[in-house]
Design a protein around this motif. Structure first.
Motif, PDB file in Angstrom:
ATOM      1  N   TYR A  81      -8.047   7.200 -11.085  1.00 11.52           N
ATOM      2  CA  TYR A  81      -6.922   7.989 -10.562  1.00 11.52           C
ATOM      3  C   TYR A  81      -5.666   7.878 -11.427  1.00 11.52           C
ATOM      4  N   ARG A  82      -5.590   6.903 -12.291  1.00  9.76           N
ATOM      5  CA  ARG A  82      -4.319   6.629 -12.978  1.00  9.76           C
ATOM      6  C   ARG A  82      -3.756   7.810 -13.764  1.00  9.76           C
ATOM      7  N   PRO A  83      -4.574   8.644 -14.423  1.00  5.76           N
ATOM      8  CA  PRO A  83      -3.981   9.791 -15.128  1.00  5.76           C
ATOM      9  C   PRO A  83      -3.249  10.765 -14.206  1.00  5.76           C
ATOM     10  N   ALA A 132       0.822  -1.208   0.000  1.00  2.00           N
ATOM     11  CA  ALA A 132       0.000   0.000   0.000  1.00  2.00           C
ATOM     12  C   ALA A 132       0.857   1.258   0.000  1.00  2.00           C
ATOM     13  N   LEU A 133       1.917   1.260   0.784  1.00  2.00           N
ATOM     14  CA  LEU A 133       2.797   2.427   0.813  1.00  2.00           C
ATOM     15  C   LEU A 133       3.419   2.693  -0.550  1.00  2.00           C
ATOM     16  N   LEU A 134       3.875   1.628  -1.208  1.00  2.00           N
ATOM     17  CA  LEU A 134       4.465   1.799  -2.529  1.00  2.00           C
ATOM     18  C   LEU A 134       3.438   2.334  -3.521  1.00  2.00           C
ATOM     19  N   LEU A 135       2.234   1.788  -3.485  1.00  2.00           N
ATOM     20  CA  LEU A 135       1.189   2.220  -4.408  1.00  2.00           C
ATOM     21  C   LEU A 135       0.755   3.659  -4.114  1.00  2.00           C
ATOM     22  N   GLN A 136       0.560   3.989  -2.847  1.00  2.00           N
ATOM     23  CA  GLN A 136       0.133   5.336  -2.476  1.00  2.00           C
ATOM     24  C   GLN A 136       1.139   6.393  -2.907  1.00  2.00           C
ATOM     25  N   SER A 137       2.429   6.031  -2.920  1.00  2.00           N
ATOM     26  CA  SER A 137       3.477   7.005  -3.252  1.00  2.00           C
ATOM     27  C   SER A 137       3.383   7.521  -4.677  1.00  2.00           C
ATOM     28  N   LEU A 138       2.612   6.841  -5.528  1.00  2.00           N
ATOM     29  CA  LEU A 138       2.546   7.222  -6.934  1.00  2.00           C
ATOM     30  C   LEU A 138       1.659   8.431  -7.193  1.00  2.00           C
ATOM     31  N   HIS A 139       0.933   8.892  -6.193  1.00  2.00           N
ATOM     32  CA  HIS A 139       0.210  10.154  -6.367  1.00  2.00           C
ATOM     33  C   HIS A 139       1.128  11.276  -5.881  1.00  2.00           C
ATOM     34  N   PRO A 140       1.524  12.191  -6.751  1.00  2.00           N
ATOM     35  CA  PRO A 140       2.505  13.208  -6.355  1.00  2.00           C
ATOM     36  C   PRO A 140       2.092  14.038  -5.151  1.00  2.00           C
TER      37      PRO A 140
END
Length: 300
Positions: free
Chosen positions: A199-201, A60-68
């Motif tokens: 959210y991907r864009p 989850a931490l790794l995935l959450q980090s992808l939102h700037p």
């Protein structure tokens, strides 16, 4: 001898997850009388009480980090480098209270986190403003966390649930998300997948996100003797990520190695942690940990 090893390992893991006040906090959460948000048969109790949360939390931490914007808030305000264990313990306690605690205790935890979020503001390196209380940003953190916990339990949980129960798990987490300020959180797995796609864009791997990934995967604040075991959990957290998220973080995919070595290692590690931390009283399975022992950005 084996009993002594189990007891010592269980205590060491519990101290890491729950902190020095863990036993007192656990007693308050589980034994204070009063109504709860979630009854004993709710899927959220099953998922959050399983040691698969160790892997799900890292993923989850790794995935959450992808939102700037989420990553900027974490990098600027969470103290994940300076006090990673404190952050883990605060988040573990938050999840435990909202999952298992009394309704009054859960609401106090929610109010505390919302007050913290209200004061977390700033700008990214490119000048974009962020506010941790923004419902849209909270929605990303919630969706990434819920999806990671669910998929970790599905793959590594002691007793994986059926499709209807995982839908019910998403609905359970929506109650907590709404209380935190998320607008219209997803309520089943289909809606959760649609929300992540929406959210991907907005997502990209900023330098801060890649630095966080390096810290989580390769520079954990652990003794050298413990790092191989942590490395097994971290490798499985990477495997759990959606392929597009791995690509963004430049984390290579090695299907042959993952199938033959990484995933079996994850199964073995979660079984070992479960063996060490399961109470001797089988009537209280939800007390394996405070809450499952994850770390996320929700209560930083």
């Amino acid at each position: 001898m084996l009993t002594a090893v189990r007891e010592q390992l269980g205590k060491a893991l519990f101290r890491r997850v729950a902190g020095p006040d863990g036993p007192v906090t656990r007693a308050r959460i589980h034994h204070t009388p009063g109504p709860r948000w979630f009854g004993p048969d709710r899927p959220i109790r099953t998922v959050h009480g399983d040691t698969s949360m160790f892997i799900g939390g890292l993923s989850a931490l790794l995935l959450q980090s992808l939102h700037p914007l989420a990553m900027a808030a974490v990098a600027g305000h969470s103290g994940y480098r300076g006090d990673p264990w404190g952050r883990l313990q605060r988040t573990s306690t938050f999840l435990a209270v909202t999952t298992y605690g009394t309704a009054a205790d859960a609401q106090r935890a929610i109010d505390h986190v919302r007050a913290i979020h209200e004061h977390i503001r700033g700008t990214t390196t490119d000048g974009t403003p962020y506010h941790a209380a923004d419902p849209h940003l909270l929605g990303w953190v919630h969706a990434a966390e819920t999806d990671s916990f669910l998929r970790a339990h599905e793959r590594y949980g002691a007793h994986p649930l059926d499709a209807a129960a995982y839908d019910a798990y998403v609905a359970d987490t929506a109650r907590v998300a709404e209380a935190l300020g998320v607008a219209d959180p997803p309520r089943d797995r289909h809606e959760l997948a649609e929300r992540l796609t929406a959210y991907r864009p907005e997502l990209r791997a900023t330098p801060e996100a890649r630095a966080a990934a390096r810290f989580l995967l390769f520079q954990p604040p652990l003794p050298l003797a413990a790092r191989p075991f942590y490395g097994g959990l971290a490798a499985n957290a990477v495997v759990l990520l959606p392929p597009w998220a791995r690509a963004m973080l430049w984390l290579p995919r090695l299907p042959f190695v993952e199938d033959l070595a990484v995933r079996p290692t994850g199964q073995a590690l979660t079984r070992t942690i479960r063996w060490a931390m399961t109470p001797q009283r089988p009537s209280a399975p939800h007390e394996v940990l405070l809450d499952g022992g994850s770390q996320t950005g929700q209560s930083s």
